[in-house]
Design an enzyme around this catalytic site. Structure first.
Site, PDB file in Angstrom:
ATOM      1  N   ASP A 162      -1.603  16.993  20.356  1.00 45.55           N
ATOM      2  CA  ASP A 162      -1.266  18.189  21.154  1.00 45.55           C
ATOM      3  C   ASP A 162      -0.788  19.360  20.304  1.00 45.55           C
ATOM      4  OD1 ASP A 162      -1.964  16.892  23.469  1.00 45.55           O
ATOM      5  OD2 ASP A 162       0.080  16.387  24.053  1.00 45.55           O
TER       6      ASP A 162
ATOM      7  N   HIS B 187      -9.940  10.969   2.027  1.00 43.16           N
ATOM      8  CA  HIS B 187      -8.978   9.870   1.914  1.00 43.16           C
ATOM      9  C   HIS B 187      -7.682  10.151   2.657  1.00 43.16           C
ATOM     10  CE1 HIS B 187      -6.320   7.013  -0.462  1.00 43.16           C
ATOM     11  NE2 HIS B 187      -7.352   6.237  -0.183  1.00 43.16           N
TER      12      HIS B 187
ATOM     13  N   HIS C 137       0.821  -1.215   0.000  1.00 41.86           N
ATOM     14  CA  HIS C 137       0.000   0.000   0.000  1.00 41.86           C
ATOM     15  C   HIS C 137       0.852   1.261   0.000  1.00 41.86           C
ATOM     16  CE1 HIS C 137      -3.331   2.592   1.850  1.00 41.86           C
ATOM     17  NE2 HIS C 137      -3.857   2.103   0.754  1.00 41.86           N
TER      18      HIS C 137
ATOM     19  N   LYS D 279       3.007   4.385  -1.298  1.00 40.28           N
ATOM     20  CA  LYS D 279       3.076   5.237  -2.483  1.00 40.28           C
ATOM     21  C   LYS D 279       4.340   6.078  -2.345  1.00 40.28           C
ATOM     22  CE  LYS D 279      -1.567   4.758  -1.627  1.00 40.28           C
ATOM     23  NZ  LYS D 279      -2.264   4.625  -0.324  1.00 40.28           N
TER      24      LYS D 279
ATOM     25  N   ASP E 210      15.668  11.206  -9.467  1.00 41.37           N
ATOM     26  CA  ASP E 210      17.109  11.486  -9.465  1.00 41.37           C
ATOM     27  C   ASP E 210      17.726  11.411  -8.069  1.00 41.37           C
ATOM     28  OD1 ASP E 210      17.183  11.729 -12.169  1.00 41.37           O
ATOM     29  OD2 ASP E 210      17.228  13.921 -12.213  1.00 41.37           O
TER      30      ASP E 210
ATOM     31  N   LYS F 136      -4.830  10.387   5.419  1.00 43.22           N
ATOM     32  CA  LYS F 136      -4.439   9.580   6.568  1.00 43.22           C
ATOM     33  C   LYS F 136      -3.557  10.482   7.421  1.00 43.22           C
ATOM     34  CE  LYS F 136      -4.259   6.636   2.737  1.00 43.22           C
ATOM     35  NZ  LYS F 136      -5.636   6.263   2.691  1.00 43.22           N
TER      36      LYS F 136
END
Length: 402
Positions: free
Chosen positions: A326, A319, A148, A150, A155, A321
């Site tokens: 604090d 979507h 999962h 990404k 370079d 995450k």
């Protein structure tokens, strides 16, 4: 009588298939899972740029890709060969024709249409590999072990990671899903080397061949922002999340497309509420999975009863995450707040205490709660229909896979 025996036979076959699938998964978890690597968190000083809009992120990534001189390394869970994906593929083929090494890694199950383009891309010089191929034994276990992560590295000098994949969905071009709300981080500095290492490891594990070259790991100047990266393979991240959240003394705000916490994380959140920590949870109103939304209420109800705030985002699909502790620590990455991410998927998580990035993440979450969400209080949860409550009971049985 024949019809009855036929029905009984079909039922027995179904039960045997279910039992076989469960045995496959349990055995895979016992035999294969302990052999998966455990890694240490890697810290680096960088310049960071936070993205929340797909159009802006894709413009920046495509610009960096167009300027690549040596190599382009891209890993996505989803890469659709639609109008958006074709733009990326055309640019990758162009860069390969210029002599740039191009490697594209995509999940085997989530890239069905892209598989048909492997020969075309190979002729153009683009190397394409698929992670998470399914084999034997432990087939059902392998089906649930997805990469999962990404990751983008250009370079060896600039890197990307976060929640965005490549398709028209992520630009908000799918009417049924509406505007897409997500987050992604651009990294320039020491942590690019860790993104590169993770990509190369995943590439080799997926059957791709590549030898380390000096150009993959150029020297980097330290930036002002500390970033801690941890790549996980169906283990470790539950404990790390628990440690970060348990340190909260004033507030926790969590944004995730899915909310299926483990028992350990539920205990941490309940404990923080009992100690007066303000907890806010932002989830999408739209669902893209039949079981996740009902199952989430099994975990949300006790938290709301204890004083947590729950908000459902209605302006498109949420979507991102992320969580903020604090107002001092922000998590950004690919890990959803669910048991699939904690115990099955390969994920990449980043943590930073950089005040600018923390404020960016916090502002995004608060803005989406304030302007595009409705609060779901304890009364609304308690007054759900009997059918919805039954869905919650049944779907919660499958929490480990959600």
């Amino acid at each position: 009588m024949n019809l009855l025996w036929t029905g009984i036979t079909i039922l027995l076959i179904i039960l045997l298939l279910i039992a076989g699938a469960l045995l496959d998964i349990v055995t895979g978890l016992k035999v294969r899972h302990p052999k998966l690597p455990e890694r240490k968190a890697v810290s680096g000083q960088n310049r960071l740029l936070y993205f929340t809009q797909g159009r802006e992120l894709f413009h920046d990534m495509l610009r960096e890709i167009s300027e690549a001189k040596d190599h382009i390394h891209l890993s996505f869970f989803i890469f659709e060969a639609d109008n958006v994906g074709r733009q990326w593929l055309d640019l990758l083929k162009k860069k390969a024709a210029e002599g740039v090494e191009v490697r594209l890694l995509v999940d085997f199950l989530a890239a069905f249409k892209l598989r048909s383009k492997k020969a075309e891309l190979a002729r153009a010089g683009v190397q394409l590999a698929f992670s998470g191929k399914v084999g034997f034994p432990f087939t059902v276990y392998a089906l649930n072990r997805r990469n999962h992560r990404k990751i983008g590295v250009i370079d060896g000098r600039v890197g990307y990671f976060g929640g965005f994949n490549v398709s028209r969905d992520y630009l908000g071009q799918t009417p049924e899903k509406g505007p897409w709300h997500d987050n992604h981080l651009k990294v320039v500095g020491e942590s690019v080397a860790e993104l590169q290492r993770r990509f190369l490891e995943d590439w080799r594990r997926s059957g791709g061949s590549v030898a380390d070259r000096r150009a993959f790991f150029p020297k980097h100047e330290k930036g002002p922002s500390k970033l801690v990266l941890i790549a996980t393979d169906g283990k470790q991240i539950e404990t790390i999340f628990a440690e970060k959240l348990a340190a909260a003394r004033e507030s926790i705000i969590i944004g995730s497309p899915y909310f299926i916490p483990s028992r350990k994380l539920m205990d941490v959140l309940m404990d923080r509420l009992e100690h007066g920590v303000k907890l806010m949870i932002l989830l999408p109103m739209k669902r893209d999975h039949a079981l996740v939304r009902p199952a989430s209420f099994h975990y949300l109800q006790p938290l709301i009863e204890k004083g947590a705030g729950l908000f459902h985002f209605y302006q498109g699909f949420f979507h991102s995450k992320a969580f903020v502790v604090d107002r001092k620590l922000a998590y950004i990455g690919t890990t959803n707040f669910d048991q699939r991410s904690f115990f099955l998927n390969d994920e990449l998580s980043g943590f930073t205490d950089d005040p600018v990035i923390v404020r960016n993440v916090l502002d995004q979450l608060q803005r989406e709660i304030r302007n595009f969400s409705v609060e779901v209080d304890a009364a609304k949860v308690r007054n759900r229909s009997p059918i919805e409550k039954l869905k919650t009971i049944c779907s919660a049985w499958f929490s480990f896979f959600l």
